[in-house]
Design an enzyme around this catalytic site. Structure first.
Site, PDB file in Angstrom:
ATOM      1  N   GLU A 113       0.711  -1.244  -0.013  1.00  0.00           N
ATOM      2  CA  GLU A 113       0.002   0.021   0.070  1.00  0.00           C
ATOM      3  C   GLU A 113       1.038   1.291  -0.054  1.00  0.00           C
ATOM      4  O   GLU A 113       1.778   1.369   0.828  1.00  0.00           O
ATOM      5  CB  GLU A 113      -0.898  -0.041   1.344  1.00  0.00           C
ATOM      6  CG  GLU A 113      -1.954   1.260   1.370  1.00  0.00           C
ATOM      7  CD  GLU A 113      -2.517   1.287   2.397  1.00  0.00           C
ATOM      8  OE1 GLU A 113      -3.354   2.335   2.663  1.00  0.00           O
ATOM      9  OE2 GLU A 113      -2.083   0.775   3.506  1.00  0.00           O
ATOM     10  N   LEU A 157      -5.802  -1.912   0.149  1.00  0.00           N
ATOM     11  CA  LEU A 157      -5.344  -2.117   1.607  1.00  0.00           C
ATOM     12  C   LEU A 157      -5.949  -3.645   2.051  1.00  0.00           C
ATOM     13  O   LEU A 157      -7.106  -3.374   2.804  1.00  0.00           O
ATOM     14  CB  LEU A 157      -6.450  -0.738   2.209  1.00  0.00           C
ATOM     15  CG  LEU A 157      -5.824  -0.827   3.698  1.00  0.00           C
ATOM     16  CD1 LEU A 157      -4.634  -0.528   4.319  1.00  0.00           C
ATOM     17  CD2 LEU A 157      -6.900   0.358   4.150  1.00  0.00           C
ATOM     18  N   GLU A 195      -3.920  -6.743   4.020  1.00  0.00           N
ATOM     19  CA  GLU A 195      -2.523  -7.258   4.354  1.00  0.00           C
ATOM     20  C   GLU A 195      -2.559  -8.727   3.788  1.00  0.00           C
ATOM     21  O   GLU A 195      -1.597  -9.439   3.324  1.00  0.00           O
ATOM     22  CB  GLU A 195      -2.182  -7.244   5.808  1.00  0.00           C
ATOM     23  CG  GLU A 195      -1.735  -5.997   6.198  1.00  0.00           C
ATOM     24  CD  GLU A 195      -2.791  -4.804   6.416  1.00  0.00           C
ATOM     25  OE1 GLU A 195      -2.698  -3.487   6.143  1.00  0.00           O
ATOM     26  OE2 GLU A 195      -4.008  -5.247   6.541  1.00  0.00           O
ATOM     27  N   GLN A 237       2.767  -1.931   6.025  1.00  0.00           N
ATOM     28  CA  GLN A 237       3.096  -0.426   6.401  1.00  0.00           C
ATOM     29  C   GLN A 237       3.675  -0.322   7.863  1.00  0.00           C
ATOM     30  O   GLN A 237       4.412   0.413   8.214  1.00  0.00           O
ATOM     31  CB  GLN A 237       1.872   0.206   6.176  1.00  0.00           C
ATOM     32  CG  GLN A 237       1.915   0.997   4.987  1.00  0.00           C
ATOM     33  CD  GLN A 237       0.599   2.257   4.839  1.00  0.00           C
ATOM     34  OE1 GLN A 237       0.071   2.256   5.953  1.00  0.00           O
ATOM     35  NE2 GLN A 237       0.688   2.773   3.714  1.00  0.00           N
ATOM     36  N   HIS A 265       1.064   2.414  15.444  1.00  0.00           N
ATOM     37  CA  HIS A 265       2.177   2.913  14.709  1.00  0.00           C
ATOM     38  C   HIS A 265       3.437   2.695  15.633  1.00  0.00           C
ATOM     39  O   HIS A 265       4.507   3.165  15.101  1.00  0.00           O
ATOM     40  CB  HIS A 265       2.107   4.296  14.339  1.00  0.00           C
ATOM     41  CG  HIS A 265       0.919   4.540  13.621  1.00  0.00           C
ATOM     42  ND1 HIS A 265      -0.313   5.155  14.239  1.00  0.00           N
ATOM     43  CD2 HIS A 265       0.688   4.461  12.281  1.00  0.00           C
ATOM     44  CE1 HIS A 265      -1.233   5.092  13.236  1.00  0.00           C
ATOM     45  NE2 HIS A 265      -0.662   4.808  12.070  1.00  0.00           N
TER      46      HIS A 265
END
Length: 726
Positions: free
Chosen positions: A419, A448, A450, A472, A521
């Site tokens: 992505e 999008l 995985e 990502q 993240h």
């Protein structure tokens, strides 16, 4: 055994009551019906069905003899033989676990393979079984283009989509493909599986590609017996869910009717082959003998339901077709049935005497072959000059970008995708400029999902390409872990290396980001990756290591079919300094293209004799800074960067541990299930008798903002633990 006996008795009684015409048809005659199924093909279909049915009975008999270990049968699903005969023996097939008749029919098409012997050796876990070698009962043969699949529900669908995508892409790139240019990829599964997120995602990704006009020659075959073990599938649900899907041609037939099943399969296969677009073949089936040998259907099915299924027996339907057309008499049908049964049970008796696997080393041998000399030679082979001058100072991010460019230039079969990796160049800019330089066929964006990204990679590697996929964030990988555990890591194990899927998965991860973060993240959960047999986990911290280790992973994929997770520390992507602002001590010289780091080799900083700090990822700069402060206190340290988290560099670790006799493991992953557990265990197993302690991040998700520092390992933690240890 009563289920098998009842099924046999019912077939014999019903065949005895069939009526034949006054004339007999010859092999070249038609069947007297409006169908594409000719006499010769119908006989092949019937024989494949008989072989599969008797193999199910033999498997249960073998279990009673104490040498049968797999009893999920195909009885009732024998209509899938029609699908095999509607395809070509060179069309890759990724099959449902009730595909015995398909496998037998494919073997008849190709010739030279005794499908029954293969299946029964698998049931007996015989080491001379030709695909998995006694490791599992799977349908697979390289000569038959049948790719072995495990029983994980619908996990093979993303790979099937990847195989279908790869056929046209390999041709476009001018690289060799494992399949013919006009091949159709067949992927079969049950009705319960269509509800699994993996199936939904895979079919969606195929439709997504078709919507964009990309070639996607995949035939999804849903064998609908109306049951997911004991749970009924709602009536007409599959048709309503997939019958009007944009970009997905829908074909349906009674899978128990050989003519209808064959005609629908031919039509669906022809559509996919001609238009290079996906199709959904929905075949109504029945299921006999329960889900598996131990399944007691009486607990959840009414006798009337079982009787209704018996009346739809696909073997009986084919026998009726052949006798009605005058191809066989009732007596000939029964003689054929008994002749096949006799041969199958003779093979079953032989399988009882097959030798099983006898050592752990023998069992594990195909999982992850390692040929470091060949990998080193492959890593040194480059056909293009480096993207930047050798020796130029670079960051971790720059090192990865330049290395990807160098590798794309040297390996024409290599593709980079994920992505946002195309025009945008990735959320952190690491693939920026690669699409412009190498084109959209080799560097491109995905949807999008995985599971779809990894499935695309698995199919690409299986077909002859060299995929480097990007996920990502590490937290996003958890959505698709089974594509690594259940599919990527098992293909060589279940095929004895006959099939492989070379793969490098680049994953941005770990904590310590500033100004942006939170759990998704700043994820530090690696336990699930370390649990996968054969998976290589690369964790570079320095720019020069990032370049050299990425070269190694790509070379290992090309040489040994290695599957690698390449973990990139986000917080170090653009880091330049180590001890003080402006010192540029975290920059490193871009290494020559021939430089690589062997899998399982650590890197040591310093020669101190008081304490060995063992670490990786963000722990390396933390440990190096802590070591400098400890040295000012008179404590001489050496810092070991593991670099490879699987396999761990045990020899290097033990050497550096013994050099000081004291080890502090600095682990930025969680205390429970983290890397340090493996490091400490490795030291103990190797007989290290010195002092060992570890500091690790808390067993917590990582919160947003400055609070993240409260659960992550800090330099103060390292200094405090070092003081206590000494």
């Amino acid at each position: 055994m009563s289920g098998v006996e009842d099924l046999d008795r019912h077939f014999r009684e019903e065949v005895a009551g069939l009526r034949s015409p006054d004339h007999a048809a010859g092999p070249g005659d038609g069947l007297g019906t409006r169908t594409a199924l000719d006499t010769r093909t119908a006989l092949d279909l019937f024989d494949a069905q008989l072989e599969s049915r008797h193999a199910d009975a033999a498997a249960r008999w073998m279990q009673q003899q104490g040498r049968g270990y797999y009893t999920i049968g195909s009885s009732g699903h024998e209509g899938n033989a029609a699908v095999a005969l509607a395809l070509r023996p060179t069309d890759p097939a990724l099959l449902h676990y009730r595909s015995g008749a398909f496998y037998c029919a494919r073997a008849r098409q190709a010739g030279g393979v005794d499908a029954v012997r293969d299946m029964l050796l698998g049931v007996a876990a015989g080491a001379d079984e030709p695909i998995a070698g006694g490791r599992h009962k799977v349908y697979g043969r390289r000569e038959l283009a049948v790719v072995p699949q495990t029983s994980t529900i619908s996990s093979h669908l993303p790979r099937a989509v990847g195989v279908a995508w790869s056929i046209a892409r390999a041709k476009r790139l001018g690289t060799e493909c494992a399949w013919p240019d006009d091949a159709v990829v067949c992927c079969s599964f049950g009705d319960a599986s269509v509800n699994h997120s993996t199936a939904a995602g895979a079919i969606n990704s195929a439709c997504h590609a078709a919507y964009q006009g990309l070639p996607m020659p995949v035939l999804f075959v849903c064998e609908d017996n109306g049951l997911g073990i004991s749970v009924p599938t709602p009536h007409d649900w599959v048709r309503r869910a997939y019958g009007n899907r944009p970009g997905l041609a829908y074909f349906a037939a009674d899978g128990c009717d050989p003519s209808a099943a064959f005609d629908a399969a031919c039509e669906a296969a022809a559509h996919v082959r001609k238009h290079r677009q996906p199709a959904f073949l929905h075949l109504s089936m029945v299921r006999f003998l329960g889900h598996a040998g131990s399944d007691a259907e009486a607990a959840y099915r009414l006798p009337s339901e079982v009787d209704a299924d018996l009346r739809r027996d696909p073997l009986l339907a084919t026998a009726r077709l052949l006798t009605t057309a005058g191809v066989l008499t009732q007596q000939q049908v029964l003689e054929r049935y008994d002749e096949v049964g006799g041969r199958v049970f003779a093979l079953a008796k032989e399988a009882l005497d097959s030798e099983p696997l006898t050592t752990a080393a023998e069992i594990a041998a195909p999982i992850a072959p390692r040929r470091p000399d060949r990998v080193a030679a492959a890593a040194r082979r480059t056909s293009e000059p480096p993207t930047v001058p050798v020796g130029e100072p670079v960051t971790v991010a720059q090192a990865i970008t330049h290395t990807l460019a160098d590798l794309l230039g040297s390996h024409p079969e290599m593709v980079v995708f994920g992505e946002d990796v195309g025009r945008k160049g990735g959320v952190y800019g690491l693939t920026r400029g690669l699409q412009r330089r190498f084109g959209t066929a080799r560097v491109f964006d995905t949807l999008l999902d995985e599971q779809a990204i990894l499935g695309l990679a698995l199919g690409a590697g299986l077909s002859g390409l060299l995929p480097v996929a990007e996920i990502q964030y590490l937290a996003y990988l958890h959505n698709a872990e089974d594509q690594l555990r259940g599919e990527a890591a098992t293909i060589q194990f279940f095929s004895q290396g006959q099939y492989r899927n070379p793969l490098v998965v680049r994953v941005a991860g770990y904590g310590y980001q500033r100004g942006f973060g939170g759990h998704f993240h700043n994820d530090n959960a690696l336990g699930v990756l370390r649990d996968i047999p054969g998976l290589v986990i690369a964790s570079p911290s320095r720019p020069d290591d990032a370049a050299a280790m990425l070269r190694t992973c790509v070379a290992a994929g090309k040489v040994d079919g290695t599957v690698s997770a390449f973990l990139e520390p986000i917080a170090l992507y653009h880091t330049r300094d180590l001890h003080a602002e402006g010192d540029n001590a975290w920059l490193a010289a871009y290494p020559p293209p021939a430089d690589h780091v062997p899998i399982g080799r650590a890197r040591t900083y310093g020669t101190g004799t008081d304490l060995t700090l063992v670490t990786f990822g963000n722990g390396l700069p933390i440990s190096l800074r802590a070591a400098r402060r400890l040295e000012r206190q008179g404590i001489a340290c050496r810092v070991v960067d593991l670099r490879w988290l699987a396999p761990l560099p045990v020899d290097d670790l033990l050497r550096e541990a013994r050099a000081t006799g004291r080890v502090l493991v600095v682990d930025e992953t969680r205390r429970t299930g983290g890397v340090s557990e493996g490091v400490v265990t490795a030291l103990v197993d190797a007989g290290f008798t010195g002092a060992v302690r570890r500091v690790a991040s808390a067993d917590s998700f990582i919160p947003l903002g400055n609070a993240a520092q409260l659960v992550l390992v800090s330099e103060a933690d390292v200094e405090h633990a070092a003081g206590e240890l000494l």
